[in-house]
Scaffold this motif. Sequence first.
Motif, PDB file in Angstrom:
ATOM      1  N   THR A 103       0.811  -1.217   0.000  1.00 25.90           N
ATOM      2  CA  THR A 103       0.000   0.000   0.000  1.00 25.90           C
ATOM      3  C   THR A 103       0.844   1.267   0.000  1.00 25.90           C
ATOM      4  OG1 THR A 103      -0.169  -0.068   2.419  1.00 25.90           O
ATOM      5  CG2 THR A 103      -1.941  -1.128   1.147  1.00 25.90           C
ATOM      6  N   GLY A 104       2.154   1.121   0.033  1.00 24.46           N
ATOM      7  CA  GLY A 104       3.023   2.284  -0.066  1.00 24.46           C
ATOM      8  C   GLY A 104       3.886   2.495   1.157  1.00 24.46           C
ATOM      9  N   PHE A 105       4.821   3.400   0.993  1.00 26.06           N
ATOM     10  CA  PHE A 105       5.736   3.752   2.070  1.00 26.06           C
ATOM     11  C   PHE A 105       5.045   4.703   3.039  1.00 26.06           C
ATOM     12  CE2 PHE A 105       8.323   2.974  -1.757  1.00 26.06           C
ATOM     13  CZ  PHE A 105       9.096   1.921  -1.303  1.00 26.06           C
ATOM     14  N   HIS A 106       5.615   4.858   4.207  1.00 29.18           N
ATOM     15  CA  HIS A 106       5.068   5.757   5.214  1.00 29.18           C
ATOM     16  C   HIS A 106       5.415   7.206   4.887  1.00 29.18           C
ATOM     17  CE1 HIS A 106       4.078   2.323   7.692  1.00 29.18           C
ATOM     18  NE2 HIS A 106       5.309   1.880   7.543  1.00 29.18           N
ATOM     19  N   GLU A 107       4.530   8.098   5.222  1.00 28.75           N
ATOM     20  CA  GLU A 107       4.771   9.530   5.042  1.00 28.75           C
ATOM     21  C   GLU A 107       6.071   9.926   5.751  1.00 28.75           C
ATOM     22  OE1 GLU A 107       4.727  13.437   4.190  1.00 28.75           O
ATOM     23  OE2 GLU A 107       3.352  12.006   3.312  1.00 28.75           O
ATOM     24  N   GLY A 108       6.929  10.610   5.003  1.00 32.96           N
ATOM     25  CA  GLY A 108       8.183  11.115   5.561  1.00 32.96           C
ATOM     26  C   GLY A 108       9.242  10.060   5.806  1.00 32.96           C
ATOM     27  N   GLU A 109       9.052   8.869   5.270  1.00 33.41           N
ATOM     28  CA  GLU A 109       9.980   7.769   5.532  1.00 33.41           C
ATOM     29  C   GLU A 109      11.332   8.000   4.858  1.00 33.41           C
ATOM     30  OE1 GLU A 109       9.834   2.911   5.799  1.00 33.41           O
ATOM     31  OE2 GLU A 109       8.289   3.955   4.652  1.00 33.41           O
ATOM     32  N   ASP A 110      12.387   7.679   5.586  1.00 30.90           N
ATOM     33  CA  ASP A 110      13.759   7.693   5.081  1.00 30.90           C
ATOM     34  C   ASP A 110      14.094   6.274   4.635  1.00 30.90           C
ATOM     35  OD1 ASP A 110      14.588  10.420   5.763  1.00 30.90           O
ATOM     36  OD2 ASP A 110      14.371   9.769   7.843  1.00 30.90           O
ATOM     37  N   ILE A 111      14.590   6.133   3.396  1.00 33.79           N
ATOM     38  CA  ILE A 111      14.810   4.799   2.831  1.00 33.79           C
ATOM     39  C   ILE A 111      16.162   4.749   2.124  1.00 33.79           C
ATOM     40  CG2 ILE A 111      13.914   3.027   1.281  1.00 33.79           C
ATOM     41  CD1 ILE A 111      11.176   4.599   1.471  1.00 33.79           C
ATOM     42  N   ASP A 123       7.405  -0.280 -11.753  1.00 33.27           N
ATOM     43  CA  ASP A 123       6.063  -0.193 -11.175  1.00 33.27           C
ATOM     44  C   ASP A 123       6.112   0.391  -9.757  1.00 33.27           C
ATOM     45  OD1 ASP A 123       3.192  -0.793 -11.390  1.00 33.27           O
ATOM     46  OD2 ASP A 123       3.591  -2.276  -9.820  1.00 33.27           O
ATOM     47  N   LEU A 124       7.076  -0.019  -8.972  1.00 29.41           N
ATOM     48  CA  LEU A 124       7.243   0.523  -7.620  1.00 29.41           C
ATOM     49  C   LEU A 124       7.478   2.025  -7.670  1.00 29.41           C
ATOM     50  CD1 LEU A 124       7.703  -0.024  -4.513  1.00 29.41           C
ATOM     51  CD2 LEU A 124      10.136  -0.117  -5.098  1.00 29.41           C
ATOM     52  N   PHE A 125       8.389   2.472  -8.528  1.00 30.71           N
ATOM     53  CA  PHE A 125       8.670   3.903  -8.651  1.00 30.71           C
ATOM     54  C   PHE A 125       7.446   4.659  -9.170  1.00 30.71           C
ATOM     55  CE2 PHE A 125      12.948   2.957  -7.687  1.00 30.71           C
ATOM     56  CZ  PHE A 125      13.635   4.151  -7.489  1.00 30.71           C
ATOM     57  N   ASP A 126       6.821   4.137 -10.213  1.00 23.73           N
ATOM     58  CA  ASP A 126       5.672   4.825 -10.807  1.00 23.73           C
ATOM     59  C   ASP A 126       4.513   4.980  -9.817  1.00 23.73           C
ATOM     60  OD1 ASP A 126       7.039   4.993 -13.199  1.00 23.73           O
ATOM     61  OD2 ASP A 126       5.895   3.406 -14.203  1.00 23.73           O
ATOM     62  N   ASN A 127       4.264   3.951  -9.027  1.00 19.68           N
ATOM     63  CA  ASN A 127       3.094   3.953  -8.153  1.00 19.68           C
ATOM     64  C   ASN A 127       3.352   4.409  -6.718  1.00 19.68           C
ATOM     65  OD1 ASN A 127       1.176   2.962 -10.082  1.00 19.68           O
ATOM     66  ND2 ASN A 127       2.243   1.009  -9.943  1.00 19.68           N
ATOM     67  N   HIS A 128       4.559   4.193  -6.220  1.00 17.52           N
ATOM     68  CA  HIS A 128       4.783   4.435  -4.792  1.00 17.52           C
ATOM     69  C   HIS A 128       5.901   5.422  -4.476  1.00 17.52           C
ATOM     70  CE1 HIS A 128       1.889   1.343  -3.851  1.00 17.52           C
ATOM     71  NE2 HIS A 128       2.508   0.525  -4.681  1.00 17.52           N
ATOM     72  N   ILE A 129       6.614   5.871  -5.472  1.00 14.47           N
ATOM     73  CA  ILE A 129       7.639   6.890  -5.227  1.00 14.47           C
ATOM     74  C   ILE A 129       7.257   8.168  -5.957  1.00 14.47           C
ATOM     75  CG2 ILE A 129      10.076   7.512  -5.562  1.00 14.47           C
ATOM     76  CD1 ILE A 129      10.723   4.528  -4.977  1.00 14.47           C
ATOM     77  N   TYR A 130       7.119   8.103  -7.273  1.00 16.31           N
ATOM     78  CA  TYR A 130       6.715   9.292  -8.031  1.00 16.31           C
ATOM     79  C   TYR A 130       5.204   9.489  -8.017  1.00 16.31           C
ATOM     80  CZ  TYR A 130      11.473   9.352  -9.836  1.00 16.31           C
ATOM     81  OH  TYR A 130      12.832   9.391  -9.960  1.00 16.31           O
ATOM     82  N   GLY A 131       4.454   8.407  -8.023  1.00 15.18           N
ATOM     83  CA  GLY A 131       3.007   8.491  -8.142  1.00 15.18           C
ATOM     84  C   GLY A 131       2.283   8.576  -6.811  1.00 15.18           C
ATOM     85  N   PHE A 172      12.143  10.269   1.559  1.00 15.49           N
ATOM     86  CA  PHE A 172      13.538  10.661   1.464  1.00 15.49           C
ATOM     87  C   PHE A 172      14.341   9.414   1.108  1.00 15.49           C
ATOM     88  CE2 PHE A 172      11.404  13.577   4.287  1.00 15.49           C
ATOM     89  CZ  PHE A 172      11.754  14.795   3.732  1.00 15.49           C
ATOM     90  N   LEU A 173      14.926   9.424  -0.078  1.00 22.30           N
ATOM     91  CA  LEU A 173      15.670   8.275  -0.593  1.00 22.30           C
ATOM     92  C   LEU A 173      17.162   8.555  -0.518  1.00 22.30           C
ATOM     93  CD1 LEU A 173      13.488   7.601  -3.756  1.00 22.30           C
ATOM     94  CD2 LEU A 173      13.227   6.617  -1.464  1.00 22.30           C
ATOM     95  N   TYR A 174      17.926   7.523  -0.144  1.00 22.97           N
ATOM     96  CA  TYR A 174      19.356   7.694   0.078  1.00 22.97           C
ATOM     97  C   TYR A 174      20.160   6.600  -0.610  1.00 22.97           C
ATOM     98  CZ  TYR A 174      17.572  10.596   3.864  1.00 22.97           C
ATOM     99  OH  TYR A 174      16.901  11.544   4.590  1.00 22.97           O
ATOM    100  N   VAL A 175      21.387   6.948  -0.938  1.00 24.63           N
ATOM    101  CA  VAL A 175      22.421   6.005  -1.348  1.00 24.63           C
ATOM    102  C   VAL A 175      23.656   6.330  -0.528  1.00 24.63           C
ATOM    103  CG1 VAL A 175      21.609   5.628  -3.710  1.00 24.63           C
ATOM    104  CG2 VAL A 175      23.211   7.473  -3.252  1.00 24.63           C
TER     105      VAL A 175
END
Length: 186
Positions: free
Chosen positions: A11-19, A42-50, A56-59
């Motif tokens: 159902t998606g990541f949590h609001e404000g989640e650091d990943i 699909d993950l990016f389209d629906n749960h990151i950008y969409g 907050f995404l990190y490398v």
Amino acid sequence: MNLINFSDNFTGFHEGEDILVDTGILLAYFNEYDAYYSTVKDLFDNHIYGTDRTLFLYVNPTIVNEITHLAQDPVKRYLNAYPSERDKFDMITLINLQNKIANGVKNLIENEILYVLDGNEESVKKQIELYKTLGSADAVNASVANLYGTSFLTVDAKLAYNLKSVENQLPYIQNVYYTTSRYRDF
């Protein structure tokens, strides 16, 4: 530590989640020949950008090092699965794919979609404790995620379960998002 399969009723990541975004996610996202390309796109389209949720995404430098080192591997695995496609690929094509991946990650960093985290003395000591269980690069990534209390996003179910097996040593990683080989394209 919660293990969450992002391909199964997610159902998606949590609001404000650091990943912390693992190498395999980025390799798949930028390379249509990666076995997880469709799943990660699909993950990016629906749960990151969409999504309206702030994420907050990190490398870290180890992930970038792996990406540049492994950039051609998805094509090699694709060609092993589809040998009749070999004629489409020459050295220039492979180099272009490698550049596409490296430039894609650079672009995400420059556009502040991906942020860079680095370790410290404590995370390096944790890395040394965990390298036999997780492997060298994954121990770096896990120790940095633990240091900053980020969640962890990977296509590697085995890594997810290995992280869970040492969760007492990684108390600040709350969520590990992963998928399984069932969601591979080939």
